[in-house]
Design a protein around this motif. Structure first.
Motif, PDB file in Angstrom:
ATOM      1  N   GLY A 277      72.637  87.556  87.254  1.00 20.29           N
ATOM      2  CA  GLY A 277      72.507  86.706  86.023  1.00 20.29           C
ATOM      3  C   GLY A 277      71.691  86.890  85.557  1.00 20.29           C
ATOM      4  N   GLY A 278      70.418  87.339  86.502  1.00 23.93           N
ATOM      5  CA  GLY A 278      68.688  86.915  86.731  1.00 23.93           C
ATOM      6  C   GLY A 278      68.457  85.139  87.641  1.00 23.93           C
ATOM      7  N   ASP A 279      69.197  84.774  88.265  1.00 24.37           N
ATOM      8  CA  ASP A 279      68.958  83.715  88.918  1.00 24.37           C
ATOM      9  C   ASP A 279      68.439  84.173  90.166  1.00 24.37           C
ATOM     10  OD1 ASP A 279      69.839  81.675  87.070  1.00 24.37           O
ATOM     11  OD2 ASP A 279      71.367  81.039  88.518  1.00 24.37           O
ATOM     12  N   ILE A 280      67.374  83.747  90.579  1.00 25.33           N
ATOM     13  CA  ILE A 280      67.027  83.758  91.828  1.00 25.33           C
ATOM     14  C   ILE A 280      67.219  82.543  92.779  1.00 25.33           C
ATOM     15  CG2 ILE A 280      64.775  84.409  93.607  1.00 25.33           C
ATOM     16  CD1 ILE A 280      65.452  86.291  91.247  1.00 25.33           C
ATOM     17  N   VAL A 281      67.656  82.658  94.185  1.00 22.80           N
ATOM     18  CA  VAL A 281      68.246  81.791  94.565  1.00 22.80           C
ATOM     19  C   VAL A 281      67.639  81.670  96.261  1.00 22.80           C
ATOM     20  CG1 VAL A 281      70.141  80.760  95.366  1.00 22.80           C
ATOM     21  CG2 VAL A 281      69.982  82.178  93.407  1.00 22.80           C
ATOM     22  N   THR A 296      65.877  82.693  85.263  1.00 23.83           N
ATOM     23  CA  THR A 296      65.215  83.284  84.659  1.00 23.83           C
ATOM     24  C   THR A 296      65.853  83.997  83.444  1.00 23.83           C
ATOM     25  OG1 THR A 296      65.276  85.566  85.962  1.00 23.83           O
ATOM     26  CG2 THR A 296      63.682  84.320  86.873  1.00 23.83           C
ATOM     27  N   GLY A 297      66.952  84.814  83.791  1.00 27.07           N
ATOM     28  CA  GLY A 297      67.799  84.738  82.466  1.00 27.07           C
ATOM     29  C   GLY A 297      67.783  86.487  82.693  1.00 27.07           C
ATOM     30  N   ARG A 298      67.076  87.161  83.183  1.00 25.16           N
ATOM     31  CA  ARG A 298      66.949  88.548  83.384  1.00 25.16           C
ATOM     32  C   ARG A 298      67.332  89.560  84.370  1.00 25.16           C
ATOM     33  NH1 ARG A 298      62.009  85.591  81.912  1.00 25.16           N
ATOM     34  NH2 ARG A 298      61.303  85.863  84.108  1.00 25.16           N
ATOM     35  N   LEU A 299      68.437  90.592  84.623  1.00 28.78           N
ATOM     36  CA  LEU A 299      68.506  91.605  85.081  1.00 28.78           C
ATOM     37  C   LEU A 299      67.324  92.453  86.606  1.00 28.78           C
ATOM     38  CD1 LEU A 299      71.576  92.735  86.224  1.00 28.78           C
ATOM     39  CD2 LEU A 299      70.475  95.146  84.643  1.00 28.78           C
ATOM     40  N   PRO A 300      68.170  91.435  87.580  1.00 29.07           N
ATOM     41  CA  PRO A 300      66.671  91.554  88.500  1.00 29.07           C
ATOM     42  C   PRO A 300      67.452  93.750  88.592  1.00 29.07           C
ATOM     43  CG  PRO A 300      67.957  90.469  89.719  1.00 29.07           C
ATOM     44  CD  PRO A 300      68.635  90.828  88.129  1.00 29.07           C
ATOM     45  N   GLY A 301      65.388  94.376  88.876  1.00 29.94           N
ATOM     46  CA  GLY A 301      65.788  95.896  89.166  1.00 29.94           C
ATOM     47  C   GLY A 301      65.262  96.234  90.470  1.00 29.94           C
ATOM     48  N   ALA A 315      61.705  92.965  86.077  1.00 29.59           N
ATOM     49  CA  ALA A 315      63.425  92.938  85.640  1.00 29.59           C
ATOM     50  C   ALA A 315      63.776  94.443  85.013  1.00 29.59           C
ATOM     51  CB  ALA A 315      63.220  92.205  84.886  1.00 29.59           C
ATOM     52  N   ARG A 316      64.667  94.174  85.051  1.00 30.44           N
ATOM     53  CA  ARG A 316      65.699  95.807  84.584  1.00 30.44           C
ATOM     54  C   ARG A 316      65.307  96.401  83.360  1.00 30.44           C
ATOM     55  NH1 ARG A 316      66.582 100.482  84.530  1.00 30.44           N
ATOM     56  NH2 ARG A 316      67.890 101.431  85.268  1.00 30.44           N
ATOM     57  N   ASP A 317      64.344  95.692  82.395  1.00 33.38           N
ATOM     58  CA  ASP A 317      63.446  95.746  81.225  1.00 33.38           C
ATOM     59  C   ASP A 317      62.179  96.407  81.598  1.00 33.38           C
ATOM     60  OD1 ASP A 317      62.433  93.618  81.573  1.00 33.38           O
ATOM     61  OD2 ASP A 317      63.088  92.865  79.992  1.00 33.38           O
ATOM     62  N   GLY A 318      61.741  95.882  83.013  1.00 34.89           N
ATOM     63  CA  GLY A 318      60.621  97.165  82.905  1.00 34.89           C
ATOM     64  C   GLY A 318      59.729  95.631  82.615  1.00 34.89           C
ATOM     65  N   ARG A 319      59.610  94.866  82.961  1.00 33.89           N
ATOM     66  CA  ARG A 319      58.475  93.473  82.566  1.00 33.89           C
ATOM     67  C   ARG A 319      58.863  93.064  84.154  1.00 33.89           C
ATOM     68  NH1 ARG A 319      57.658  91.443  78.076  1.00 33.89           N
ATOM     69  NH2 ARG A 319      59.203  92.306  76.321  1.00 33.89           N
ATOM     70  N   VAL A 320      57.405  92.942  84.458  1.00 32.34           N
ATOM     71  CA  VAL A 320      57.228  92.472  86.200  1.00 32.34           C
ATOM     72  C   VAL A 320      56.687  90.780  85.236  1.00 32.34           C
ATOM     73  CG1 VAL A 320      55.326  92.334  88.058  1.00 32.34           C
ATOM     74  CG2 VAL A 320      56.162  94.423  86.727  1.00 32.34           C
ATOM     75  N   SER A 327      57.369  76.426  91.850  1.00 34.73           N
ATOM     76  CA  SER A 327      57.496  76.803  90.435  1.00 34.73           C
ATOM     77  C   SER A 327      59.587  77.871  89.987  1.00 34.73           C
ATOM     78  CB  SER A 327      56.671  77.737  89.583  1.00 34.73           C
ATOM     79  OG  SER A 327      56.648  77.432  88.757  1.00 34.73           O
ATOM     80  N   ASP A 328      58.878  76.254  88.678  1.00 29.81           N
ATOM     81  CA  ASP A 328      60.627  77.108  87.998  1.00 29.81           C
ATOM     82  C   ASP A 328      60.407  77.393  86.886  1.00 29.81           C
ATOM     83  OD1 ASP A 328      62.002  75.281  89.820  1.00 29.81           O
ATOM     84  OD2 ASP A 328      61.845  74.066  88.634  1.00 29.81           O
ATOM     85  N   GLU A 329      59.093  78.264  86.422  1.00 29.19           N
ATOM     86  CA  GLU A 329      58.773  78.894  85.475  1.00 29.19           C
ATOM     87  C   GLU A 329      58.395  79.519  86.080  1.00 29.19           C
ATOM     88  OE1 GLU A 329      59.521  78.157  82.743  1.00 29.19           O
ATOM     89  OE2 GLU A 329      60.223  76.119  83.435  1.00 29.19           O
ATOM     90  N   THR A 330      58.376  81.392  85.837  1.00 31.20           N
ATOM     91  CA  THR A 330      57.349  82.605  86.110  1.00 31.20           C
ATOM     92  C   THR A 330      56.922  83.072  84.621  1.00 31.20           C
ATOM     93  OG1 THR A 330      59.523  83.909  84.372  1.00 31.20           O
ATOM     94  CG2 THR A 330      59.633  83.516  86.833  1.00 31.20           C
ATOM     95  N   VAL A 331      55.659  84.003  84.984  1.00 28.25           N
ATOM     96  CA  VAL A 331      54.447  84.379  84.209  1.00 28.25           C
ATOM     97  C   VAL A 331      54.523  85.452  84.477  1.00 28.25           C
ATOM     98  CG1 VAL A 331      52.176  84.264  84.666  1.00 28.25           C
ATOM     99  CG2 VAL A 331      53.281  82.143  85.281  1.00 28.25           C
TER     100      VAL A 331
END
Length: 376
Positions: A277-281, A296-301, A315-320, A327-331
């Motif tokens: 589901g996109g959570d990093i734990v 993160t809300g993104r499926l891990p790749g 992310a599986r969609d090709g975004r890094v 931090s709780d925010e990704t760049v």
């Protein structure tokens, strides 16, 4: 210096895509789990510096780093050697068969499993790309593992084999029950292997004797992780099991109740699990307590990549993305046009990524003038 007939033969067949060639010898060591966590995590968007296209689908093969060269694999059996600073191709190795799992490089040799009518373990020279030896094996989709002077593999049907790095004769063979697709991990003279039947087993790296087995009851389809006397594995259903490496005594079992498609990562901040589901734990390696969670809300790749200052996330969609410590925010660092499940490689030159169709891209802080295959 190579003999002239060899040079002519290599040039001819390389053009036809059926032989191997290297411009110059390369030496080093790299495996699927080797990532340089001392490199500082980028904290701002990166720029495309160069692109390189493989002649085939990349699948889940990982990028190998040897000196300043990247070894890029496709499932068609092609391994391109690319200079990371410039993006220039320096050579090509052609395996005799399909390559579904990441190769491993040790010193001046490349080891890989090639699937064909008769599957083989192959050893190629990184001096001249020649095939030094091969050994017939059962078909395997799992990455090979090197520890000390030995190489280990597990077949789909559960045959674990140990080879010396310089010999095609196996030192020992051990048969396990079940089906296997996850890679092996070696730690402290032990070899850890996970099966689709849910078993996490430890074998002696010296003899292949089974030291212990823990049954999770759920399919384990990704490689385990081991460090500092602890081994952990995560099931497809999202159950994390951690045990003492030597004794097999279970430290904890934690259920996330959410599928997991990538291997766990062991860090000084705890065990990192990327949920579907996109959570990093992060959980404590001693008792499994949740220490931190970032949504993160993104499926891990792929499994997160450790770096100085945080984690690199694909992310599986090709975004890094970059996720800094605390931090709780990704760049967002980079975005590929196609999806990817190839773990990115963080280098001093930037972030190297490969999409599912075999297109490799290096993203860095700035464009280097004169770089081969550079893109404005």
């Amino acid at each position: 210096m190579r003999l002239l007939p060899l040079m002519i033969c290599a040039m001819f067949f390389s053009a036809c895509g059926s032989a191997s060639d290297l411009d110059s010898p390369i030496n080093g060591q790299a495996g699927p789990a080797q990532h340089h966590s001392d490199i500082t995590l980028p904290d701002a968007p990166l720029h495309l510096r160069w692109e390189h296209s493989l002649d085939g689908y990349a699948g889940r093969n990982e990028i190998l780093l040897v000196q300043d060269y990247a070894l890029l694999s496709s499932i068609t059996g092609i391994i391109d050697v690319v200079d990371i600073p410039s993006g220039e191709q320096k050579g090509r190795i052609n395996a005799q068969g399909y390559v579904h799992a990441a190769p491993v490089a040790v010193s001046n040799r490349l080891y890989l499993i090639a699937l064909a009518e008769q599957s083989t373990l192959q050893c190629h020279s990184l001096d001249d790309a020649s095939l030094l030896w091969s050994a017939d094996i059962e078909a395997s989709d799992a990455s090979v593992c090197v520890s000390g002077d030995n190489l280990f593999l597990v077949s789909r049907g559960g045959t674990v084999m140990c080879f010396g790095l310089h010999d095609s004769i196996p030192k020992w063979t051990r048969r396990l029950s079940g089906a296997f697709s996850a890679g092996l991990v070696a730690e402290d003279s032990l070899l850890f292997v996970c099966g689709a039947n849910g078993d996490l087993s430890a074998l002696s790296a010296v003899s292949g004797a089974v030291r212990w087995t823990q049954a999770s009851g759920e399919a384990i389809l990704v490689a385990p992780a081991a460090d500092d006397g602890v081994v952990c594995a995560v099931t497809r259903n999202g159950t994390l099991i951690a045990a003492e490496a030597q004794s097999g005594t279970v430290r904890f079992i934690r259920k996330f109740n959410e599928p997991v498609h990538v291997s766990p990562l062991m860090t000084k901040h705890g065990i990192v699990v990327a949920l579907s589901g996109g959570d990093i734990v992060w959980v404590d390696a001693l008792d499994g307590r949740e220490l931190r969670r970032v949504r993160t809300g993104r499926l891990p790749g792929a499994t997160p990549v450790p770096a100085s200052g945080g984690l690199l996330l694909l992310a599986r969609d090709g975004r890094v993305h970059a996720l800094g410590d605390g931090s709780d925010e990704t760049v967002l660092l980079a975005a590929m046009k196609l999806r990817s499940s190839v773990r990115p490689l963080l280098t001093v030159h930037g972030v190297l990524v490969v999409d599912e169709e075999g297109n490799a891209s290096l993203f860095g802080r700035q464009m280097e003038k004169g770089a081969g295959n550079a893109v404005d």
